[in-house]
Design an enzyme around this catalytic site. Structure first.
Site, PDB file in Angstrom:
ATOM      1  N   ASP A   4       0.849  -1.189   0.000  1.00 34.37           N
ATOM      2  CA  ASP A   4       0.000   0.000   0.000  1.00 34.37           C
ATOM      3  C   ASP A   4       0.885   1.240   0.000  1.00 34.37           C
ATOM      4  O   ASP A   4       1.712   1.416   0.889  1.00 34.37           O
ATOM      5  CB  ASP A   4      -0.889  -0.012   1.237  1.00 34.37           C
ATOM      6  CG  ASP A   4      -1.954   1.060   1.237  1.00 34.37           C
ATOM      7  OD1 ASP A   4      -1.911   1.980   0.384  1.00 34.37           O
ATOM      8  OD2 ASP A   4      -2.855   0.983   2.091  1.00 34.37           O
ATOM      9  N   HIS A   6      -0.518   4.318  -0.034  1.00 28.05           N
ATOM     10  CA  HIS A   6      -1.321   5.325   0.654  1.00 28.05           C
ATOM     11  C   HIS A   6      -1.528   6.602  -0.153  1.00 28.05           C
ATOM     12  O   HIS A   6      -1.620   7.694   0.411  1.00 28.05           O
ATOM     13  CB  HIS A   6      -0.720   5.651   2.025  1.00 28.05           C
ATOM     14  CG  HIS A   6      -0.660   4.468   2.929  1.00 28.05           C
ATOM     15  ND1 HIS A   6      -1.760   3.997   3.600  1.00 28.05           N
ATOM     16  CD2 HIS A   6       0.367   3.631   3.244  1.00 28.05           C
ATOM     17  CE1 HIS A   6      -1.416   2.927   4.307  1.00 28.05           C
ATOM     18  NE2 HIS A   6      -0.141   2.687   4.106  1.00 28.05           N
ATOM     19  N   GLU A  30      -1.162  -0.975  -4.054  1.00 30.74           N
ATOM     20  CA  GLU A  30      -2.385  -0.289  -3.647  1.00 30.74           C
ATOM     21  C   GLU A  30      -2.211   1.225  -3.635  1.00 30.74           C
ATOM     22  O   GLU A  30      -1.266   1.745  -3.048  1.00 30.74           O
ATOM     23  CB  GLU A  30      -2.781  -0.762  -2.249  1.00 30.74           C
ATOM     24  CG  GLU A  30      -4.078  -0.216  -1.748  1.00 30.74           C
ATOM     25  CD  GLU A  30      -4.458  -0.823  -0.409  1.00 30.74           C
ATOM     26  OE1 GLU A  30      -5.091  -0.103   0.387  1.00 30.74           O
ATOM     27  OE2 GLU A  30      -4.133  -2.001  -0.147  1.00 30.74           O
ATOM     28  N   GLU A  56     -10.386   2.664  -1.824  1.00 28.08           N
ATOM     29  CA  GLU A  56     -10.823   2.654  -0.428  1.00 28.08           C
ATOM     30  C   GLU A  56     -11.437   3.968   0.020  1.00 28.08           C
ATOM     31  O   GLU A  56     -12.166   4.000   1.010  1.00 28.08           O
ATOM     32  CB  GLU A  56      -9.685   2.263   0.504  1.00 28.08           C
ATOM     33  CG  GLU A  56      -8.604   3.302   0.652  1.00 28.08           C
ATOM     34  CD  GLU A  56      -7.465   2.837   1.525  1.00 28.08           C
ATOM     35  OE1 GLU A  56      -7.276   3.433   2.610  1.00 28.08           O
ATOM     36  OE2 GLU A  56      -6.761   1.893   1.133  1.00 28.08           O
ATOM     37  N   ASP A  79     -14.279   0.328   0.563  1.00 30.34           N
ATOM     38  CA  ASP A  79     -14.437   0.099   1.996  1.00 30.34           C
ATOM     39  C   ASP A  79     -15.940  -0.002   2.237  1.00 30.34           C
ATOM     40  O   ASP A  79     -16.651   0.989   2.118  1.00 30.34           O
ATOM     41  CB  ASP A  79     -13.816   1.258   2.775  1.00 30.34           C
ATOM     42  CG  ASP A  79     -13.794   1.004   4.253  1.00 30.34           C
ATOM     43  OD1 ASP A  79     -14.889   0.948   4.855  1.00 30.34           O
ATOM     44  OD2 ASP A  79     -12.706   0.871   4.822  1.00 30.34           O
ATOM     45  N   HIS A 106     -11.447  -3.137   1.065  1.00 32.50           N
ATOM     46  CA  HIS A 106     -10.624  -2.559   2.119  1.00 32.50           C
ATOM     47  C   HIS A 106     -11.437  -2.676   3.400  1.00 32.50           C
ATOM     48  O   HIS A 106     -12.652  -2.548   3.378  1.00 32.50           O
ATOM     49  CB  HIS A 106     -10.367  -1.084   1.788  1.00 32.50           C
ATOM     50  CG  HIS A 106      -9.653  -0.337   2.853  1.00 32.50           C
ATOM     51  ND1 HIS A 106     -10.323   0.391   3.820  1.00 32.50           N
ATOM     52  CD2 HIS A 106      -8.344  -0.190   3.100  1.00 32.50           C
ATOM     53  CE1 HIS A 106      -9.431   0.963   4.612  1.00 32.50           C
ATOM     54  NE2 HIS A 106      -8.225   0.613   4.206  1.00 32.50           N
TER      55      HIS A 106
END
Length: 189
Positions: A4, A6, A30, A56, A79, A106
């Site tokens: 990830d 971010h 990710e 997400e 998510d 997620h």
């Protein structure tokens, strides 16, 4: 192995990282960039063999439509509690299925949200894998519910077995919830 990023990189840096990671055959990289910038994600995805996963922080099916139509990702990761709930996540999964894209939600949630998401994943044909975080304190996370089999946790050896009991299959342990409640916010009372 999935990594990830971010959503913290620019296009040249994300491309360079994805190229360097190609020998590791990642499950996905990710969110190398914010998923809202579809043009940038398309540029990164077009320059690497490393699968790109994102979503997400997107909301409702309309937040995913262009991401899928433009081929910006190899995997979507809504998510479920945040994207609009169970019904909306199912619509997002259906939309992804139309584009032959796997659904890998997620999940940073309580045991209740985790079990609800798990039940939904069991009914989604393009389900791939469910991310799961118990944050930093697994014992605290486990204390929020009574596991259906009495073992103390709904996650065992990296798997969640879907119970066939009524509802989502877990009951709140109100003693555990109260013990870890944030002062001043109350507990459903």
């Amino acid at each position: 192995l999935a990594i990830d990023l971010h959503a913290r990189y620019d296009v040249p840096s994300a491309c360079r990282i994805s190229w360097e990671l190609e020998p590791f055959h990642l499950m996905w990289l990710e969110e190398p960039l914010p998923a809202e910038n579809i043009d940038a994600l398309v540029r990164v995805r077009s320059q690497t063999r490393t699968p790109i996963c994102a979503g997400e922080n997107l909301y409702l099916r309309w937040g995913f439509r262009e991401l899928l139509e433009r081929g910006a990702v190899d995997v979507i990761e809504p998510d479920v509690p945040k994207c609009g709930g169970l019904a909306e996540a199912k619509k997002i999964a259906n939309l992804a299925e139309l584009h032959y894209i796997p659904f890998a939600p997620h999940l940073v949630s309580t045991p209740l949200g985790t079990m609800a998401t798990s039940h939904q994943c069991g009914a989604i044909p393009n389900f791939f894998v469910q991310e799961w975080h118990a944050l930093e304190e697994r014992a605290v996370w486990d204390s929020y519910v009574h596991a259906p089999d009495g073992s103390g946790s709904i996650v065992k050896d990296g798997y969640i077995t879907l119970p066939d009991t009524p509802g989502i299959g877990v009951e709140l342990d109100m003693d555990g919830v109260r013990a870890h409640a944030v002062a001043g916010y109350g507990v459903f009372e």
